[in-house]
Motif scaffolding. Structure first.
Motif, PDB file in Angstrom:
ATOM      1  N   ASP A 104       3.535  -2.266  -1.619  1.00 44.49           N
ATOM      2  CA  ASP A 104       3.733  -3.189  -2.734  1.00 44.49           C
ATOM      3  C   ASP A 104       4.983  -2.868  -3.550  1.00 44.49           C
ATOM      4  N   SER A 105       5.079  -1.671  -4.055  1.00 48.96           N
ATOM      5  CA  SER A 105       6.262  -1.269  -4.832  1.00 48.96           C
ATOM      6  C   SER A 105       6.790   0.015  -4.213  1.00 48.96           C
ATOM      7  N   GLY A 106       7.496  -0.123  -3.133  1.00 51.93           N
ATOM      8  CA  GLY A 106       7.918   1.032  -2.347  1.00 51.93           C
ATOM      9  C   GLY A 106       6.798   1.397  -1.390  1.00 51.93           C
ATOM     10  N   TYR A 107       7.062   2.322  -0.517  1.00 51.72           N
ATOM     11  CA  TYR A 107       6.074   2.722   0.481  1.00 51.72           C
ATOM     12  C   TYR A 107       5.365   3.984  -0.002  1.00 51.72           C
ATOM     13  N   ASN A 108       4.031   3.949   0.079  1.00 57.50           N
ATOM     14  CA  ASN A 108       3.230   5.075  -0.399  1.00 57.50           C
ATOM     15  C   ASN A 108       2.052   5.329   0.519  1.00 57.50           C
ATOM     16  N   LEU A 109       1.618   6.578   0.514  1.00 57.16           N
ATOM     17  CA  LEU A 109       0.418   7.020   1.215  1.00 57.16           C
ATOM     18  C   LEU A 109      -0.495   7.627   0.160  1.00 57.16           C
ATOM     19  N   THR A 110      -1.755   7.211   0.147  1.00 53.52           N
ATOM     20  CA  THR A 110      -2.725   7.781  -0.780  1.00 53.52           C
ATOM     21  C   THR A 110      -3.774   8.535   0.018  1.00 53.52           C
ATOM     22  N   VAL A 111      -3.957   9.800  -0.364  1.00 52.79           N
ATOM     23  CA  VAL A 111      -4.920  10.683   0.295  1.00 52.79           C
ATOM     24  C   VAL A 111      -5.729  11.369  -0.787  1.00 52.79           C
ATOM     25  N   GLU A 112      -7.051  11.213  -0.714  1.00 50.30           N
ATOM     26  CA  GLU A 112      -7.918  11.904  -1.672  1.00 50.30           C
ATOM     27  C   GLU A 112      -7.479  11.669  -3.122  1.00 50.30           C
ATOM     28  N   GLY A 113      -7.045  10.446  -3.444  1.00 50.43           N
ATOM     29  CA  GLY A 113      -6.654  10.090  -4.794  1.00 50.43           C
ATOM     30  C   GLY A 113      -5.231  10.469  -5.179  1.00 50.43           C
ATOM     31  N   ARG A 114      -4.497  11.158  -4.308  1.00 53.59           N
ATOM     32  CA  ARG A 114      -3.104  11.533  -4.579  1.00 53.59           C
ATOM     33  C   ARG A 114      -2.178  10.632  -3.789  1.00 53.59           C
ATOM     34  N   SER A 115      -1.123  10.194  -4.438  1.00 57.54           N
ATOM     35  CA  SER A 115      -0.163   9.297  -3.801  1.00 57.54           C
ATOM     36  C   SER A 115       1.107  10.061  -3.444  1.00 57.54           C
ATOM     37  N   PHE A 116       1.601   9.804  -2.235  1.00 59.28           N
ATOM     38  CA  PHE A 116       2.814  10.447  -1.743  1.00 59.28           C
ATOM     39  C   PHE A 116       3.803   9.375  -1.302  1.00 59.28           C
ATOM     40  N   PRO A 117       5.079   9.534  -1.652  1.00 56.31           N
ATOM     41  CA  PRO A 117       6.075   8.539  -1.251  1.00 56.31           C
ATOM     42  C   PRO A 117       6.355   8.605   0.252  1.00 56.31           C
ATOM     43  N   LEU A 118       6.643   7.449   0.829  1.00 59.41           N
ATOM     44  CA  LEU A 118       7.021   7.349   2.238  1.00 59.41           C
ATOM     45  C   LEU A 118       8.326   6.578   2.349  1.00 59.41           C
ATOM     46  N   THR A 119       9.107   6.906   3.356  1.00 63.81           N
ATOM     47  CA  THR A 119      10.254   6.051   3.684  1.00 63.81           C
ATOM     48  C   THR A 119       9.716   4.882   4.493  1.00 63.81           C
ATOM     49  N   GLU A 120      10.520   3.873   4.681  1.00 57.49           N
ATOM     50  CA  GLU A 120      10.086   2.733   5.486  1.00 57.49           C
ATOM     51  C   GLU A 120       9.754   3.176   6.908  1.00 57.49           C
ATOM     52  N   GLU A 121      10.568   4.075   7.465  1.00 53.34           N
ATOM     53  CA  GLU A 121      10.330   4.578   8.820  1.00 53.34           C
ATOM     54  C   GLU A 121       9.003   5.346   8.894  1.00 53.34           C
ATOM     55  N   GLN A 122       8.740   6.205   7.912  1.00 51.84           N
ATOM     56  CA  GLN A 122       7.486   6.953   7.885  1.00 51.84           C
ATOM     57  C   GLN A 122       6.299   6.000   7.764  1.00 51.84           C
ATOM     58  N   PHE A 123       6.434   5.002   6.913  1.00 52.87           N
ATOM     59  CA  PHE A 123       5.364   4.023   6.718  1.00 52.87           C
ATOM     60  C   PHE A 123       5.016   3.340   8.034  1.00 52.87           C
ATOM     61  N   HIS A 124       6.008   2.862   8.757  1.00 49.62           N
ATOM     62  CA  HIS A 124       5.755   2.140  10.010  1.00 49.62           C
ATOM     63  C   HIS A 124       5.216   3.072  11.099  1.00 49.62           C
ATOM     64  N   ARG A 125       5.601   4.338  11.081  1.00 52.69           N
ATOM     65  CA  ARG A 125       5.114   5.303  12.065  1.00 52.69           C
ATOM     66  C   ARG A 125       3.657   5.676  11.797  1.00 52.69           C
ATOM     67  N   MET A 126       3.256   5.719  10.529  1.00 55.10           N
ATOM     68  CA  MET A 126       1.935   6.238  10.176  1.00 55.10           C
ATOM     69  C   MET A 126       0.879   5.172   9.894  1.00 55.10           C
ATOM     70  N   LYS A 127       1.266   3.963   9.577  1.00 57.35           N
ATOM     71  CA  LYS A 127       0.337   2.969   9.035  1.00 57.35           C
ATOM     72  C   LYS A 127      -0.862   2.649   9.924  1.00 57.35           C
ATOM     73  N   ASP A 128      -0.783   2.954  11.208  1.00 57.62           N
ATOM     74  CA  ASP A 128      -1.896   2.673  12.107  1.00 57.62           C
ATOM     75  C   ASP A 128      -2.969   3.766  12.091  1.00 57.62           C
ATOM     76  N   PHE A 129      -2.694   4.865  11.411  1.00 57.98           N
ATOM     77  CA  PHE A 129      -3.684   5.939  11.288  1.00 57.98           C
ATOM     78  C   PHE A 129      -4.499   5.703  10.030  1.00 57.98           C
ATOM     79  N   GLY A 130      -5.772   5.358  10.190  1.00 56.12           N
ATOM     80  CA  GLY A 130      -6.649   5.135   9.051  1.00 56.12           C
ATOM     81  C   GLY A 130      -7.284   6.414   8.539  1.00 56.12           C
ATOM     82  N   SER A 131      -7.224   7.452   9.375  1.00 55.61           N
ATOM     83  CA  SER A 131      -7.774   8.745   8.969  1.00 55.61           C
ATOM     84  C   SER A 131      -7.038   9.848   9.732  1.00 55.61           C
TER      85      SER A 131
END
Length: 172
Positions: A104-131
């Motif tokens: 939504d506003s940049g690429y982010n990963l949220t794990v256990e309530g903590r948010s971590f920034p992602l690059t666009e490349e990291q986002f596209h590489r990881m987004k298919d992993f739900g766990s």
């Protein structure tokens, strides 16, 4: 008599060196922090004490556990090898933990309530992993903006974790 004392001295030195090597390889290790990825908690040039028996018994002179009796927990600072380089990172997610992604506003990963920034490349590489996959953990450096970690090279096999940092540099 002098021959006996020289032999005893040699055996004492040999035994001391052997015990020291065994302790460093299997039990405790002192590592030198290199880089900025773990700032502000660990700085380049500082040292840390690593418990090599925290998760299992390492195969001598390799980056694989021979046997395992525990797994890293969220918050543990662990040591492992990536591309023949020993790295220090914090475990932020373990096997089965849910991963949430946002673009939504940049690429982010949220794990256990903590948010971590992602690059666009990291986002596209990881987004298919739900766990976090079985037998792996996700590690991220405390200095999220400069750290090269699981967001870049993927999940870390628990079998490749060489130890747990048990003493921060300021504790020495």
């Amino acid at each position: 008599m002098k021959l006996k004392s020289k032999t005893a001295l040699f055996l004492t030195i040999f035994l001391g060196i052997s015990i020291g090597v065994l302790i460093k390889v299997f039990i405790l290790d002192i590592i030198l922090i290199n880089g900025e990825s773990m700032e502000p908690n660990f700085h380049a040039g500082q040292i840390a004490l690593v418990n090599r028996l925290a998760y299992g018994l390492n195969r001598p002179f390799s980056d694989v556990l021979m046997t395992s009796w525990s797994s890293p927990k969220i918050g543990d600072v662990v040591i492992y090898m990536i591309d023949d380089i020993q790295v220090i990172k914090r475990c932020v997610a373990v096997e089965g933990d849910l991963l949430e992604y946002s673009s939504d506003s940049g690429y982010n990963l949220t794990v256990e309530g903590r948010s971590f920034p992602l690059t666009e490349e990291q986002f596209h590489r990881m987004k298919d992993f739900g766990s976090v996959p079985e037998g792996t953990v996700m590690t991220i450096g405390d200095n999220h903006d400069v750290s090269i970690d699981s967001r870049t090279y993927g999940f870390v096999s628990v079998k490749n974790i060489l130890g747990k940092v048990i003493c921060k540099p300021t504790d020495f």
